[in-house]
Enzyme design. Structure first.
Site, mmCIF file in Angstrom:
data_model
loop_
_atom_site.group_PDB
_atom_site.id
_atom_site.type_symbol
_atom_site.label_atom_id
_atom_site.label_comp_id
_atom_site.label_asym_id
_atom_site.label_seq_id
_atom_site.Cartn_x
_atom_site.Cartn_y
_atom_site.Cartn_z
ATOM 1 N N ASN A 90 66.648 -29.692 29.208
ATOM 2 C CA ASN A 90 67.575 -28.680 28.685
ATOM 3 C C ASN A 90 67.892 -27.622 29.737
ATOM 4 O OD1 ASN A 90 64.894 -27.719 28.361
ATOM 5 N ND2 ASN A 90 65.498 -26.335 26.716
ATOM 6 N N LEU A 91 69.087 -27.072 29.600
ATOM 7 C CA LEU A 91 69.574 -26.033 30.516
ATOM 8 C C LEU A 91 70.224 -24.956 29.666
ATOM 9 C CD1 LEU A 91 70.611 -24.907 33.298
ATOM 10 C CD2 LEU A 91 72.588 -26.430 33.030
ATOM 11 N N GLU A 92 69.772 -23.731 29.821
ATOM 12 C CA GLU A 92 70.392 -22.605 29.109
ATOM 13 C C GLU A 92 70.993 -21.670 30.147
ATOM 14 O OE1 GLU A 92 67.110 -20.991 26.923
ATOM 15 O OE2 GLU A 92 66.878 -22.803 25.706
ATOM 16 N N HIS A 103 71.430 -29.783 25.975
ATOM 17 C CA HIS A 103 70.169 -30.308 25.456
ATOM 18 C C HIS A 103 69.639 -31.399 26.392
ATOM 19 C CE1 HIS A 103 70.375 -28.685 21.114
ATOM 20 N NE2 HIS A 103 71.082 -27.933 21.933
ATOM 21 N N GLU A 105 68.609 -34.332 25.827
ATOM 22 C CA GLU A 105 69.201 -35.649 25.560
ATOM 23 C C GLU A 105 70.579 -35.754 26.209
ATOM 24 O OE1 GLU A 105 67.809 -33.470 23.524
ATOM 25 O OE2 GLU A 105 66.958 -34.400 21.731
ATOM 26 N N CYS A 130 67.470 -32.831 17.748
ATOM 27 C CA CYS A 130 68.163 -31.989 16.768
ATOM 28 C C CYS A 130 69.382 -32.740 16.217
ATOM 29 C CB CYS A 130 68.607 -30.688 17.428
ATOM 30 S SG CYS A 130 70.037 -30.882 18.498
ATOM 31 N N CYS A 133 72.120 -33.439 18.741
ATOM 32 C CA CYS A 133 71.847 -34.544 19.672
ATOM 33 C C CYS A 133 71.962 -35.897 18.978
ATOM 34 C CB CYS A 133 70.468 -34.408 20.302
ATOM 35 S SG CYS A 133 70.460 -33.108 21.548
HETATM 36 N N1 THU Z 1 66.667 -28.627 22.640
HETATM 37 C C1 THU Z 1 66.875 -29.832 23.254
HETATM 38 O O1 THU Z 1 67.025 -29.887 24.485
HETATM 39 N N2 THU Z 1 66.932 -30.953 22.488
HETATM 40 C C2 THU Z 1 66.798 -30.938 21.128
HETATM 41 O O2 THU Z 1 67.265 -31.835 20.464
HETATM 42 C C3 THU Z 1 66.129 -29.775 20.536
HETATM 43 C C4 THU Z 1 66.508 -28.492 21.206
HETATM 44 C C5 THU Z 1 66.706 -27.410 23.469
HETATM 45 C C6 THU Z 1 67.986 -26.633 23.310
HETATM 46 C C7 THU Z 1 67.547 -25.230 23.684
HETATM 47 O O3 THU Z 1 67.612 -25.129 25.084
HETATM 48 C C8 THU Z 1 66.092 -25.171 23.246
HETATM 49 O O4 THU Z 1 65.661 -26.537 23.123
HETATM 50 C C9 THU Z 1 65.853 -24.460 21.927
HETATM 51 O O5 THU Z 1 66.588 -25.047 20.924
HETATM 52 ZN ZN ZN Z 2 69.524 -31.417 20.643
#
Ligand code: THU
Ligand code: ZN
Length: 295
Positions: A90-92, A103, A105, A130, A133
């Site tokens: 994941n990258l924010e 995300h 995935e 989630c 995804c």
């Molecule tokens: N996150 C994922 O990368 N995949 C998922 O399906 C669940 C959530 C990440 C997104 C965000 O960066 C952090 O987790 C909190 O939701």
């Molecule tokens: Zn997700």
């Protein structure tokens, strides 16, 4: 000790029996890609099933995570039908709304897509995927059959995680992400960065808006990272081209501060523009300007 210190903390979370095989792999050039031959070698040497290997490697994928807002690290590994493994995390993006997040995935799947993969067979993740995804995976070629591998859970196809799923078919589309046809946007340019961005746009997936779009980022050492838009039948889970490119840049261990040029190419017949979205994402990591070409 690994050659590239980026992976040292992650390696300590991987079964030590795998260390001797992984250490040569985790060098400065490791970008989360393990080709089929190497995968087979790992399986034979360590008497592992592919599912076990994918779970065992999750800490390495997770080490690519850049959760600048949450601090919550997610890693994913995609297995595609040619047998290669593609990692993602994941990258924010700081200072931006949460919907600018990529995300794990999406990172792994876009990684596979950029390298030419056509079908996602399995995906391992360190947390349950989630809803967004699940919808994103459902956009891929035969995605309902993709097997979801989680620690401590039975392996199961996506259709079990997303019963009665909404899919491209509901919008009358036969194309899917990973097996869509290239388009043919033209522009006379000798600029390698512009050519890369056009190529990315031509290989993007935009069956809903028709706004084919690609991004190319040039680093100070001339390395180019590209990103393509990956639209989604449910619209909101669509992945933007700048985010695909930034995700690739992160996996490669580059510093966003070393981006020296950025180009966005999009087609003109669309009903929308990705200019603001791309600029916002770019400006979250660097102050350079965005060159924008509408074809
Ligand atoms: N996150 C994922 O990368 N995949 C998922 O399906 C669940 C959530 C990440 C997104 C965000 O960066 C952090 O987790 C909190 O939701
Ligand atoms: Zn997700």
């Amino acid at each position: 000790m690994v050659n590239d210190m980026r992976f040292q903390p992650a390696l300590s979370q991987v079964d030590s029996l795998l260390h001797a095989s992984l250490i040569p792999l985790l060098d400065d050039n490791f970008e989360g890609f393990i080709e089929q031959r190497k995968v087979q070698q790992l399986l034979l040497t360590h008497h592992l099933t592919i599912d076990k290997l994918m779970l065992a490697l999750l800490p390495i994928a997770t080490s690519f995570s850049q959760p600048r807002i949450s601090g919550f690290e997610v890693g994913a590994i995609a297995l595609c039908d040619e047998g290669n493994l593609y990692m993602g995390a994941n990258l924010e993006l700081a200072q931006l709304p949460l919907n600018h997040s990529v995300h794990a995935e999406q990172s792994a799947i876009s990684h596979a897509w950029l390298r030419g993969a056509k079908k996602l067979v399995k995906i391992a993740i360190n947390y349950s995927p989630c809803g967004h995804c699940r919808q994103f995976i459902n956009e891929t070629f035969e995605g309902a059959e993709t097997l979801i591998i989680l620690p401590k859970r039975e392996i199961a196809p996506l259709k079990q995680y997303l019963p009665y799923g909404f899919s491209p078919k509901d919008l009358g589309k036969t194309e899917q992400l990973l097996n869509s046809k290239a388009v043919d946007l033209h522009y006379d340019s000798e600029d390698p960065l512009v050519i890369s961005a056009i190529d990315a746009a031509n290989n993007s997936y935009a069956p809903y808006s028709g706004n084919y779009a690609g991004v190319a980022l040039e680093m100070v050492d001339q390395r180019i990272f590209t990103g393509r838009v990956a639209e989604n039948a449910a619209y909101n889970p669509s992945l933007m081209p700048m985010h695909v490119a930034l995700s690739a840049l992160n996996r490669s261990g580059y510093d966003c501060g070393d981006i020296q040029r950025a180009v966005l190419v999009e087609s003109s017949d669309g009903k929308l523009s990705l200019a603001n979205n791309s600029l916002d994402a770019l400006h979250s990591v660097t102050e350079i300007e965005l060159e924008h070409l509408v074809l």
